[in-house]
Motif scaffolding. Structure first.
Motif, PDB file in Angstrom:
ATOM      1  N   CYS A  85       2.588 -10.151   2.721  1.00  0.00           N
ATOM      2  CA  CYS A  85       3.000  -8.996   3.537  1.00  0.00           C
ATOM      3  C   CYS A  85       2.142  -7.786   3.202  1.00  0.00           C
ATOM      4  CB  CYS A  85       4.470  -8.666   3.285  1.00  0.00           C
ATOM      5  SG  CYS A  85       5.623  -9.943   3.813  1.00  0.00           S
TER       6      CYS A  85
ATOM      7  N   GLY B 298      -1.499  -8.487   4.312  1.00  0.00           N
ATOM      8  CA  GLY B 298      -1.540  -8.458   5.776  1.00  0.00           C
ATOM      9  C   GLY B 298      -1.443  -7.041   6.311  1.00  0.00           C
ATOM     10  N   SER B 299      -0.687  -6.190   5.618  1.00  0.00           N
ATOM     11  CA  SER B 299      -0.549  -4.790   6.044  1.00  0.00           C
ATOM     12  C   SER B 299      -1.854  -4.029   5.875  1.00  0.00           C
ATOM     13  CB  SER B 299       0.556  -4.103   5.231  1.00  0.00           C
ATOM     14  OG  SER B 299       1.798  -4.743   5.432  1.00  0.00           O
TER      15      SER B 299
ATOM     16  N   THR C 255       1.146  -7.212  11.419  1.00  0.00           N
ATOM     17  CA  THR C 255       2.307  -7.189  10.522  1.00  0.00           C
ATOM     18  C   THR C 255       3.394  -6.243  11.056  1.00  0.00           C
ATOM     19  OG1 THR C 255       1.109  -5.578   9.145  1.00  0.00           O
ATOM     20  CG2 THR C 255       1.101  -7.879   8.418  1.00  0.00           C
TER      21      THR C 255
ATOM     22  N   TYR D  80       5.486  -5.189   7.955  1.00  0.00           N
ATOM     23  CA  TYR D  80       4.484  -4.200   7.555  1.00  0.00           C
ATOM     24  C   TYR D  80       4.961  -3.416   6.327  1.00  0.00           C
ATOM     25  CZ  TYR D  80       1.341  -0.166   7.874  1.00  0.00           C
ATOM     26  OH  TYR D  80       0.420   0.815   7.602  1.00  0.00           O
TER      27      TYR D  80
END
Length: 302
Positions: free
Chosen positions: A47, A50-51, A58, A64
């Motif tokens: 997470c 990915g953010s 996200t 996010y």
């Protein structure tokens, strides 16, 4: 909707308690705790990455993790300190007491949360909610009498005091969660990620003094699949719990009580798996606790 999210959190907390009992048997508490937090943290790393790399994606899928100010980091660090102390005490007690005694004492948490909810957040319980809370407390006192039949003196056993202290700290953290989620507007994954990070740092410092320097302790440690399972179940439970708290209508005193339905899994199934004593007699106060929870839920839906 927040009530159902609370029930989902309770389900995974019940599984978490069973796995935790298995993980600590014959093991040092601190490395087990480190392993559970680390496994949960690894779940959250995608997470965070990915953010940074795919922020729009996200955000679309709801995972996010935004950048937060240093002041907010300080608030999360405080939660990590509170919960680390609670976990250490709870794990030590769980290692030395039957799960069917530890979990019901932890169920007294809603009572302490109720006091904080009344004084801090000005939440207003109805008559039935009051009745439900006192029924839970009365049932926990009945468990203490059953504990004596297993050679546990509730006035002299230090692990009883440890689990009571852990319960008080856990209730304080629950009240603090509402501030972090609603006042600071943190989303669940952001709070979970940084909470795990700071908790890992605290545990590494503790283990650097009490465990890593001792070869005998390191060799005695037994890695079990349940260590990873504890971390995974806890993060899933926390996610649903924090999502419930995002609802402005959510009452922390009711959520705290709803989470006690984990007793169905922890006491009934746990008593069977770990072959603990007086399982049938413990169903009597368990019924009282569940009835108290039912009254709280019924009053909330009136």
């Amino acid at each position: 909707m927040w009530i159902y999210l609370g029930l989902l959190a309770a389900f995974f907390l019940g599984l978490h308690n069973l796995c935790k009992k298995h993980a600590v048997q014959g093991n040092e508490v601190f490395p087990v705790l480190l392993g559970t937090v680390a496994s949960g943290f690894l779940m959250l790393i995608p997470c965070y990455l990915g953010s940074l790399i795919f922020p729009e994606y996200t955000k679309e899928i709801g995972f996010y993790i935004p950048q937060i100010p240093w002041e907010t980091h300080g608030y999360i660090l405080l939660k990590s300190i509170i919960m680390t102390a609670s976990w250490v005490l709870a794990y030590q007690a769980l290692k030395n007491l039957p799960i069917t005694i530890v979990v019901p004492i932890r169920s007294a948490g809603p009572f302490f949360t109720l006091i904080g909810a009344l004084l801090i957040y000005k939440e207003q319980p109805s008559f039935l909610q009051w009745l439900g809370f006192f029924l839970i407390i009365s049932s926990v006192l009945l468990y203490s009498k059953l504990g004596k039949k297993e050679g546990i003196n509730f006035k002299r056993n230090k692990w009883i005091f440890a689990i009571i202290a852990a319960t008080l700290l856990g209730a304080s953290s629950g009240l603090y969660d509402k501030f972090l989620i609603q006042k600071l507007t943190l989303n669940p994954q952001t709070l979970q990620f940084w909470f795990c990070w700071y908790t890992l740092l605290i545990l590494m410092a503790i283990l650097g003094i009490r465990w890593f320097p001792y070869a005998a302790k390191r060799k005695a440690f037994k890695f079990r699949w349940s260590i990873i399972a504890v971390g995974i179940c806890l993060q899933i439970a926390d996610y649903f719990y924090f999502k419930a708290l995002q609802d402005p209508d959510a009452l922390i005193m009711l959520l705290s009580a709803i989470k006690r339905s984990q007793l169905i899994i922890a006491v009934v199934l746990g008593g069977i798996l770990f072959k603990e004593k007086n399982k049938r007699k413990k169903l009597i106060p368990l019924t009282g606790i569940l009835l108290g929870i039912f009254l709280i839920l019924y009053a909330a839906n009136e």
